[in-house]
Write an enzyme that holds these catalytic residues in place. Sequence first.
Site, PDB file in Angstrom:
ATOM      1  N   LYS A  22      19.288 -23.083   0.569  1.00  0.00           N
ATOM      2  CA  LYS A  22      20.177 -22.211   1.350  1.00  0.00           C
ATOM      3  C   LYS A  22      20.107 -20.770   0.861  1.00  0.00           C
ATOM      4  CE  LYS A  22      24.685 -21.893   0.214  1.00  0.00           C
ATOM      5  NZ  LYS A  22      25.192 -20.533   0.060  1.00  0.00           N
ATOM      6  N   ASN A  23      20.146 -20.608  -0.470  1.00  0.00           N
ATOM      7  CA  ASN A  23      20.224 -19.243  -0.999  1.00  0.00           C
ATOM      8  C   ASN A  23      18.893 -18.487  -0.918  1.00  0.00           C
ATOM      9  OD1 ASN A  23      22.900 -19.592  -1.420  1.00  0.00           O
ATOM     10  ND2 ASN A  23      22.788 -19.764  -3.654  1.00  0.00           N
ATOM     11  N   ARG A  94      28.889 -14.714   2.908  1.00  0.00           N
ATOM     12  CA  ARG A  94      28.478 -13.658   2.001  1.00  0.00           C
ATOM     13  C   ARG A  94      27.030 -13.227   2.266  1.00  0.00           C
ATOM     14  NH1 ARG A  94      30.670 -11.112  -1.884  1.00  0.00           N
ATOM     15  NH2 ARG A  94      29.310 -10.327  -3.516  1.00  0.00           N
ATOM     16  N   CYS A 118      32.392 -17.850  -0.571  1.00  0.00           N
ATOM     17  CA  CYS A 118      33.246 -18.728  -1.350  1.00  0.00           C
ATOM     18  C   CYS A 118      34.258 -17.943  -2.155  1.00  0.00           C
ATOM     19  CB  CYS A 118      32.383 -19.584  -2.274  1.00  0.00           C
ATOM     20  SG  CYS A 118      31.991 -21.153  -1.543  1.00  0.00           S
ATOM     21  N   ARG A 123      34.146 -10.381  -6.059  1.00  0.00           N
ATOM     22  CA  ARG A 123      32.679 -10.277  -5.990  1.00  0.00           C
ATOM     23  C   ARG A 123      32.311  -8.887  -5.480  1.00  0.00           C
ATOM     24  NH1 ARG A 123      30.769 -16.106  -3.671  1.00  0.00           N
ATOM     25  NH2 ARG A 123      28.716 -15.482  -4.357  1.00  0.00           N
ATOM     26  N   ILE A 125      30.313  -5.232  -4.772  1.00  0.00           N
ATOM     27  CA  ILE A 125      28.940  -4.940  -4.341  1.00  0.00           C
ATOM     28  C   ILE A 125      28.490  -3.564  -4.860  1.00  0.00           C
ATOM     29  CG2 ILE A 125      28.959  -6.464  -2.314  1.00  0.00           C
ATOM     30  CD1 ILE A 125      29.241  -3.884  -0.599  1.00  0.00           C
ATOM     31  N   GLN A 127      26.665  -2.771  -7.339  1.00  0.00           N
ATOM     32  CA  GLN A 127      25.258  -2.667  -7.738  1.00  0.00           C
ATOM     33  C   GLN A 127      24.336  -2.557  -6.511  1.00  0.00           C
ATOM     34  OE1 GLN A 127      24.297  -2.311 -11.074  1.00  0.00           O
ATOM     35  NE2 GLN A 127      26.525  -2.144 -11.150  1.00  0.00           N
ATOM     36  N   ASP A 307      26.362 -22.242 -10.188  1.00  0.00           N
ATOM     37  CA  ASP A 307      26.569 -23.129  -9.039  1.00  0.00           C
ATOM     38  C   ASP A 307      26.491 -24.611  -9.430  1.00  0.00           C
ATOM     39  OD1 ASP A 307      26.925 -20.944  -7.464  1.00  0.00           O
ATOM     40  OD2 ASP A 307      25.101 -21.174  -6.275  1.00  0.00           O
ATOM     41  N   ARG A 399      28.933 -26.038   4.326  1.00  0.00           N
ATOM     42  CA  ARG A 399      28.271 -24.721   4.322  1.00  0.00           C
ATOM     43  C   ARG A 399      26.916 -24.796   3.635  1.00  0.00           C
ATOM     44  NH1 ARG A 399      31.944 -20.051   2.153  1.00  0.00           N
ATOM     45  NH2 ARG A 399      29.837 -19.287   2.166  1.00  0.00           N
TER      46      ARG A 399
HETATM   47  C1  UD1 Z   1      24.478 -15.577  -5.524  1.00  0.00           C
HETATM   48  C2  UD1 Z   1      24.561 -16.928  -4.864  1.00  0.00           C
HETATM   49  C3  UD1 Z   1      25.674 -17.747  -5.479  1.00  0.00           C
HETATM   50  C4  UD1 Z   1      25.493 -17.827  -6.987  1.00  0.00           C
HETATM   51  C5  UD1 Z   1      25.312 -16.438  -7.591  1.00  0.00           C
HETATM   52  C6  UD1 Z   1      24.945 -16.493  -9.068  1.00  0.00           C
HETATM   53  C7  UD1 Z   1      23.802 -16.521  -2.605  1.00  0.00           C
HETATM   54  C8  UD1 Z   1      24.165 -16.374  -1.160  1.00  0.00           C
HETATM   55  N1  UD1 Z   1      24.824 -16.724  -3.466  1.00  0.00           N
HETATM   56  O1  UD1 Z   1      25.706 -14.918  -5.286  1.00  0.00           O
HETATM   57  O2  UD1 Z   1      25.618 -19.055  -4.906  1.00  0.00           O
HETATM   58  O3  UD1 Z   1      26.664 -18.412  -7.540  1.00  0.00           O
HETATM   59  O4  UD1 Z   1      24.250 -15.746  -6.921  1.00  0.00           O
HETATM   60  O5  UD1 Z   1      23.785 -17.227  -9.265  1.00  0.00           O
HETATM   61  O6  UD1 Z   1      22.648 -16.502  -2.999  1.00  0.00           O
HETATM   62  N2  UD1 Z   1      28.284  -8.293  -9.502  1.00  0.00           N
HETATM   63  C9  UD1 Z   1      28.755  -7.017  -9.707  1.00  0.00           C
HETATM   64  N3  UD1 Z   1      28.384  -6.052  -8.837  1.00  0.00           N
HETATM   65  C10 UD1 Z   1      27.571  -6.284  -7.781  1.00  0.00           C
HETATM   66  C11 UD1 Z   1      27.087  -7.586  -7.589  1.00  0.00           C
HETATM   67  C12 UD1 Z   1      27.457  -8.590  -8.466  1.00  0.00           C
HETATM   68  O7  UD1 Z   1      29.503  -6.771 -10.660  1.00  0.00           O
HETATM   69  O8  UD1 Z   1      27.273  -5.352  -7.031  1.00  0.00           O
HETATM   70  C13 UD1 Z   1      28.667  -9.372 -10.440  1.00  0.00           C
HETATM   71  C14 UD1 Z   1      29.428 -10.509  -9.762  1.00  0.00           C
HETATM   72  O9  UD1 Z   1      30.812 -10.228  -9.677  1.00  0.00           O
HETATM   73  C15 UD1 Z   1      29.127 -11.658 -10.677  1.00  0.00           C
HETATM   74  C16 UD1 Z   1      27.695 -11.364 -11.146  1.00  0.00           C
HETATM   75  O10 UD1 Z   1      27.480  -9.984 -10.903  1.00  0.00           O
HETATM   76  O11 UD1 Z   1      29.975 -11.622 -11.793  1.00  0.00           O
HETATM   77  C17 UD1 Z   1      26.620 -12.165 -10.441  1.00  0.00           C
HETATM   78  O12 UD1 Z   1      26.768 -12.037  -9.042  1.00  0.00           O
HETATM   79  P1  UD1 Z   1      25.533 -12.156  -8.057  1.00  0.00           P
HETATM   80  O13 UD1 Z   1      24.345 -12.642  -8.801  1.00  0.00           O
HETATM   81  O14 UD1 Z   1      25.429 -10.885  -7.292  1.00  0.00           O
HETATM   82  O15 UD1 Z   1      26.019 -13.295  -7.077  1.00  0.00           O
HETATM   83  P2  UD1 Z   1      25.823 -13.348  -5.530  1.00  0.00           P
HETATM   84  O16 UD1 Z   1      24.517 -12.720  -5.144  1.00  0.00           O
HETATM   85  O17 UD1 Z   1      27.074 -12.916  -4.861  1.00  0.00           O
END
Ligand code: UD1
Length: 432
Positions: A22-23, A94, A118, A123, A125, A127, A307, A399
């Site tokens: 999925k991811n 997401r 989820c 969470r 954005i 970065q 996960d 999902r």
């Molecule tokens: C993706 C996966 C999710 C998985 C996660 C970690 C998808 C759709 N989802 O989520 O299933 O649990 O990777 O392997 O692929 N962060 C920041 N700033 C940002 C972005 C992230 O501080 O701009 C932090 C987040 O709060 C978190 C960490 O970085 O603590 C990791 O998040 P991230 O790897 O971005 O997770 P997702 O891409 O949302």
Amino acid sequence: MEHYMVKGGTPLSGEVEIAGAKNAALPIIAASIMTNETVLIENVPDVSDIRTLLNAIRSIGAHVEKVDRHSYRINGSPINRAAPVDNEYVRKIRGSYYLIGSLLGKYKTASVALPGGCNIGLRPIDQHIKGFKALGADIRLRPPGLVDARAENLSGAHIYMDVVSVGATINIMMAAAMADGLTIIENAAKEPHVVDLASFLNSMGASIKGAGTDVIRIRGVKRLHGTEYSIIPDQIEAGTFMFAAAATRGDVVIRNVIPKHLESISAKLLEVGCQIEESDDAVRVVATRRLGNTNVKTLPYPGFPTDMQPQITILLGLSNGTSIVTESIFENRFKYVDELTKMGAHITVEGNTAIIEGVSGYTAANLSSPDLRAGAALVIAAMAAEGFSEIYDIHYIERGYEDFPEKLRKLGALIDKVDTEDDKRRFIFRAG
Ligand code: UD1
């Protein structure tokens, strides 16, 4: 209300086939609209997050043709680039934030509603935004929750990520694929789905090197072309079945996997006393007795995946001795522990750490899924418990898991999706 009913106590045994990831499918579908030519994507999992994203790209004009249950032909040429991407679908998942990177890369402009997903904590954005800005985009957040990204021109940049983020790495990679010149992402995420997206973009004519390491180099190209591509197997679905086999003291062969992607999961199962056999594209998990304890900390790939954190906690809750699980990626990912406590688990959560005193068995209970992975983990707990459990809020599980109850039934589990009192009576009668 539709929910799962489970009669626990049966060890799982047999073979299960894992679906596409999925991811990986989410960013690949988002990236498929970056060319005006047709793209064929195979091994797409039939789960609701994917259907939602396909509807989101349809709603902005992309042509999406379902070839068979797991294959789609997508053509992004009819997209209306001026319209904001905001509809009932986009805000649900997401993964729709990947449309910011793909539309910005292709059209140099994107206006996308902020994502849902989820409920596992804050969470941000930041970065993603930092990366888009470094490429020369102007980013504005405007009510109601829209991200506007615009650039005269995108130019390659050297970007150092402050946190390892799968989403930000992917989003920046897509935008940079069609920027002028060289982009270097340092401290990039190394997850298999990051690599799969890079392979997909390269098959469309992009020039991306280093995906799978923490430095990704992207040389922008003027245009991308059509391709045919098959998505990698789902590491997390595979891991979930591995833990289901272990928790029910079963013997399961998990097929259509890349064993390398499962190493951190296999290592923990070996540590607690399972037998693991690997072949080219399958892994067998055998548990014949009560398992032992261990400590685990979730980390970016190749560390133990966040996960899989609820699934390992459920297993350790049944193991001999004290285990400690530390969640280092998301700050609010132990909400399911309250549900597990109803089943007799002895778990104390302190901040981002769960201290688990293993019990010899769980008792059946009525449970509510707080999110996708925890929902699947609670189903495992119910399969390990003696008696009838009911699991609600299964839309979370749907999902991300294709045919979850059907696959478990093939392994001997007593599980059904029920709705009415009649359904429940029939299930109890059949399960005995
Ligand atoms: C993706 C996966 C999710 C998985 C996660 C970690 C998808 C759709 N989802 O989520 O299933 O649990 O990777 O392997 O692929 N962060 C920041 N700033 C940002 C972005 C992230 O501080 O701009 C932090 C987040 O709060 C978190 C960490 O970085 O603590 C990791 O998040 P991230 O790897 O971005 O997770 P997702 O891409 O949302």
